[in-house]
Scaffold this motif. Structure first.
Motif, PDB file in Angstrom:
ATOM      1  N   PRO A  13      27.460  -1.273   5.990  1.00 58.89           N
ATOM      2  CA  PRO A  13      28.735  -1.368   6.721  1.00 58.89           C
ATOM      3  C   PRO A  13      28.682  -0.736   8.100  1.00 58.89           C
ATOM      4  N   LEU A  14      27.617   0.006   8.397  1.00 57.37           N
ATOM      5  CA  LEU A  14      27.499   0.613   9.723  1.00 57.37           C
ATOM      6  C   LEU A  14      27.423  -0.433  10.822  1.00 57.37           C
ATOM      7  N   LEU A  15      26.899  -1.618  10.503  1.00 54.50           N
ATOM      8  CA  LEU A  15      26.816  -2.659  11.517  1.00 54.50           C
ATOM      9  C   LEU A  15      28.205  -3.046  12.029  1.00 54.50           C
ATOM     10  N   LEU A  16      29.144  -3.225  11.096  1.00 57.83           N
ATOM     11  CA  LEU A  16      30.500  -3.570  11.510  1.00 57.83           C
ATOM     12  C   LEU A  16      31.182  -2.402  12.204  1.00 57.83           C
ATOM     13  N   ASP A  17      30.864  -1.175  11.766  1.00 53.87           N
ATOM     14  CA  ASP A  17      31.441  -0.012  12.449  1.00 53.87           C
ATOM     15  C   ASP A  17      30.951   0.073  13.889  1.00 53.87           C
ATOM     16  N   VAL A  18      29.664  -0.206  14.106  1.00 50.42           N
ATOM     17  CA  VAL A  18      29.130  -0.192  15.470  1.00 50.42           C
ATOM     18  C   VAL A  18      29.788  -1.283  16.303  1.00 50.42           C
ATOM     19  N   ALA A  19      29.987  -2.473  15.698  1.00 54.65           N
ATOM     20  CA  ALA A  19      30.634  -3.564  16.433  1.00 54.65           C
ATOM     21  C   ALA A  19      32.066  -3.191  16.820  1.00 54.65           C
ATOM     22  N   LYS A  20      32.780  -2.507  15.917  1.00 51.43           N
ATOM     23  CA  LYS A  20      34.147  -2.090  16.245  1.00 51.43           C
ATOM     24  C   LYS A  20      34.160  -1.044  17.351  1.00 51.43           C
ATOM     25  N   SER A  21      33.226  -0.098  17.284  1.00 54.79           N
ATOM     26  CA  SER A  21      33.187   0.941  18.320  1.00 54.79           C
ATOM     27  C   SER A  21      32.831   0.370  19.682  1.00 54.79           C
ATOM     28  N   LEU A  22      32.086  -0.720  19.708  1.00 53.32           N
ATOM     29  CA  LEU A  22      31.735  -1.376  20.972  1.00 53.32           C
ATOM     30  C   LEU A  22      32.762  -2.422  21.387  1.00 53.32           C
ATOM     31  N   HIS A  23      33.813  -2.585  20.568  1.00 46.93           N
ATOM     32  CA  HIS A  23      34.885  -3.535  20.865  1.00 46.93           C
ATOM     33  C   HIS A  23      34.354  -4.965  21.016  1.00 46.93           C
ATOM     34  N   LEU A  24      33.470  -5.324  20.087  1.00 50.18           N
ATOM     35  CA  LEU A  24      32.928  -6.677  20.096  1.00 50.18           C
ATOM     36  C   LEU A  24      33.872  -7.624  19.361  1.00 50.18           C
ATOM     37  N   GLY A  25      34.011  -8.817  19.875  1.00 46.36           N
ATOM     38  CA  GLY A  25      34.800  -9.822  19.186  1.00 46.36           C
ATOM     39  C   GLY A  25      34.041 -10.396  18.004  1.00 46.36           C
ATOM     40  N   ARG A  26      34.684 -11.316  17.297  1.00 44.12           N
ATOM     41  CA  ARG A  26      34.053 -11.882  16.104  1.00 44.12           C
ATOM     42  C   ARG A  26      32.794 -12.672  16.455  1.00 44.12           C
ATOM     43  N   ALA A  27      32.868 -13.441  17.536  1.00 47.13           N
ATOM     44  CA  ALA A  27      31.707 -14.252  17.909  1.00 47.13           C
ATOM     45  C   ALA A  27      30.529 -13.370  18.302  1.00 47.13           C
ATOM     46  N   ARG A  28      30.774 -12.346  19.119  1.00 49.95           N
ATOM     47  CA  ARG A  28      29.686 -11.468  19.544  1.00 49.95           C
ATOM     48  C   ARG A  28      29.174 -10.620  18.384  1.00 49.95           C
ATOM     49  N   THR A  29      30.064 -10.235  17.474  1.00 51.90           N
ATOM     50  CA  THR A  29      29.613  -9.500  16.285  1.00 51.90           C
ATOM     51  C   THR A  29      28.678 -10.359  15.443  1.00 51.90           C
ATOM     52  N   LEU A  30      29.018 -11.640  15.304  1.00 50.94           N
ATOM     53  CA  LEU A  30      28.167 -12.540  14.524  1.00 50.94           C
ATOM     54  C   LEU A  30      26.821 -12.750  15.198  1.00 50.94           C
ATOM     55  N   LEU A  31      26.836 -12.990  16.517  1.00 53.70           N
ATOM     56  CA  LEU A  31      25.608 -13.327  17.230  1.00 53.70           C
ATOM     57  C   LEU A  31      24.730 -12.112  17.494  1.00 53.70           C
ATOM     58  N   GLN A  32      25.333 -10.944  17.763  1.00 52.89           N
ATOM     59  CA  GLN A  32      24.570  -9.779  18.188  1.00 52.89           C
ATOM     60  C   GLN A  32      24.321  -8.765  17.083  1.00 52.89           C
ATOM     61  N   MET A  33      25.089  -8.823  15.985  1.00 49.78           N
ATOM     62  CA  MET A  33      24.930  -7.826  14.928  1.00 49.78           C
ATOM     63  C   MET A  33      24.525  -8.450  13.594  1.00 49.78           C
ATOM     64  N   ILE A  34      25.290  -9.445  13.136  1.00 46.78           N
ATOM     65  CA  ILE A  34      25.076  -9.971  11.787  1.00 46.78           C
ATOM     66  C   ILE A  34      23.841 -10.859  11.717  1.00 46.78           C
ATOM     67  N   LEU A  35      23.745 -11.853  12.601  1.00 51.30           N
ATOM     68  CA  LEU A  35      22.608 -12.772  12.539  1.00 51.30           C
ATOM     69  C   LEU A  35      21.264 -12.078  12.759  1.00 51.30           C
ATOM     70  N   PRO A  36      21.117 -11.150  13.732  1.00 55.69           N
ATOM     71  CA  PRO A  36      19.823 -10.454  13.845  1.00 55.69           C
ATOM     72  C   PRO A  36      19.453  -9.669  12.594  1.00 55.69           C
TER      73      PRO A  36
END
Length: 278
Positions: free
Chosen positions: A173-196
Motif C-alpha cells: 500500500p505504500l505505492l498508493l501512499d506515495v502517489a497521494k503524497s505526490l498529488h498524482l492523478g489516477r492516470a499518472r498513478t497507474l502509469l508511473q506507480m502501478i504498471l511499473p
C-alpha cells in the motif's frame, strides 16, 4: 519533552544505506537473450537423422527433403501469405490478451469482493480447452479471422490475468501512499506507480502466454482451415506429403525461437533498472 540523561553516551544511529550499495541490473545481451548453444542438441539430432536415413521414407523423410517441400510451397505462392496470416494473428491476439489480461487483473485484484465473487468463474473458464471453444466461435463468427482471434485470446488471457491479479493482491500500500503524497492523478498513478510495479508479473504472464498463442493459432487453422501455416500443415498431412509437413513444422519452430528471444530481450530491457533480487 524527554531528553537523554546528562553524561549518557548518545545511542547508535543507523546510517542511511548509500545509493551505491543498491545494485541495479545493467542491460546484458547475454543475460536477456537465450544463448544459441542451446540449439546444439537439435542440430546434432538433425545431422544424425540426415546421415542415418536410407532410401525414401514415407513417414520420416531426411531433413534435406524438407527444404524441397518448403521451396515448392514458396514457388507456388502459398507459403508467404500463410506465414503472414499466422504472424498477424499471433501478434494481434498476444497484444489483445496482454492488454485485456492486465486491465482485468488490475481491476479484479484491487477489489477484494469482486475477486472473491469472480474467482470460481475465472477458474472454470481457465480450464476450458481452446478446442472446445472453436465450434461456438464458428457458430457466432463463422470461418473468419475474428473467430480465430477470439479463440486465441480466450486461451491466452488467463496466464496474464491471473499473474497480474495475484501481484495486485500482494502489492504494497505504500505505492498508493506515495502517489497521494505526490498529488498524482489516477492516470499518472497507474502509469508511473502501478504498471511499473506490475512489470515483472506482466512479463511472466506474457512469456507463458506466447507459446499458448502460437499453438492455439495453429490449432484453429488446422481445425477450421482458415488461412495460415496450420492450414498448409493440414493439407500436407492429408496428401501424405511428409517432407512438406516437417518443413512447415521447422518454420514454426524458428518462429517460436525468435519470439522467445524477442520476449527475453524485452524483459531484460524493461527490468534493467530494477534492484537485484527484486
Amino acid at each position: 519533552m524527554s531528553s537523554a540523561p546528562e553524561g549518557a553516551a548518545p545511542g547508535p544511529r543507523s546510517a542511511p544505506l548509500p545509493l551505491r550499495a543498491i545494485r541495479f541490473r545493467r542491460p546484458s545481451r547475454q543475460a536477456s537473450i537465450p544463448p544459441l548453444r542451446g540449439l546444439l542438441p537439435l542440430v546434432l539430432a538433425l545431422v544424425g537423422w540426415q546421415l542415418l536415413s536410407h532410401g525414401q521414407s514415407a513417414y520420416f523423410p531426411r531433413p534435406s527433403l524438407w527444404w524441397e517441400g518448403i521451396e515448392h510451397e514458396w514457388q507456388s505462392g502459398a507459403l508467404k501469405p500463410a506465414i503472414e496470416a499466422t504472424l498477424k494473428s499471433f501478434v494481434l491476439a498476444l497484444v489483445i490478451a496482454t492488454v485485456l489480461g492486465t486491465a482485468l487483473g488490475i481491476l479484479i485484484g484491487r477489489a477484494r469482493r469482486v475477486d472473491r465473487a469472480l474467482g470460481p468463474f475465472l477458474e472454470f473458464c481457465r480450464f476450458l480447452p481452446a478446442a472446445a471453444v472453436v465450434p461456438i466461435a464458428v457458430l457466432a463468427a463463422g470461418y473468419t479471422e475474428q473467430m480465430k482471434i477470439f479463440v486465441v485470446v480466450f486461451a491466452a488471457i488467463w496466464p496474464i490475468l491471473l499473474q497480474v491479479r495475484s501481484a495486485m493482491r500482494t502489492q504494497s500500500p505504500l505505492l498508493l501512499d506515495v502517489a497521494k503524497s505526490l498529488h498524482l492523478g489516477r492516470a499518472r498513478t497507474l502509469l508511473q506507480m502501478i504498471l511499473p510495479s506490475l512489470a515483472p508479473s506482466i512479463m511472466l504472464g506474457l512469456r507463458v502466454a506466447a507459446p499458448i498463442v502460437l499453438v492455439v493459432v495453429l490449432l484453429v487453422e488446422i481445425v477450421t482451415q482458415v488461412p495460415g501455416l496450420g492450414s498448409l500443415i493440414s493439407t500436407a498431412q492429408r496428401t501424405f506429403d511428409a517432407a512438406t509437413a516437417y518443413g512447415l513444422l521447422a518454420i514454426v519452430g524458428v518462429i517460436g525461437i525468435g519470439v522467445n528471444a524477442l520476449l527475453a530481450g524485452l524483459e531484460g530491457w524493461l527490468l534493467r533498472y530494477r534492484p537485484d533480487g527484486s
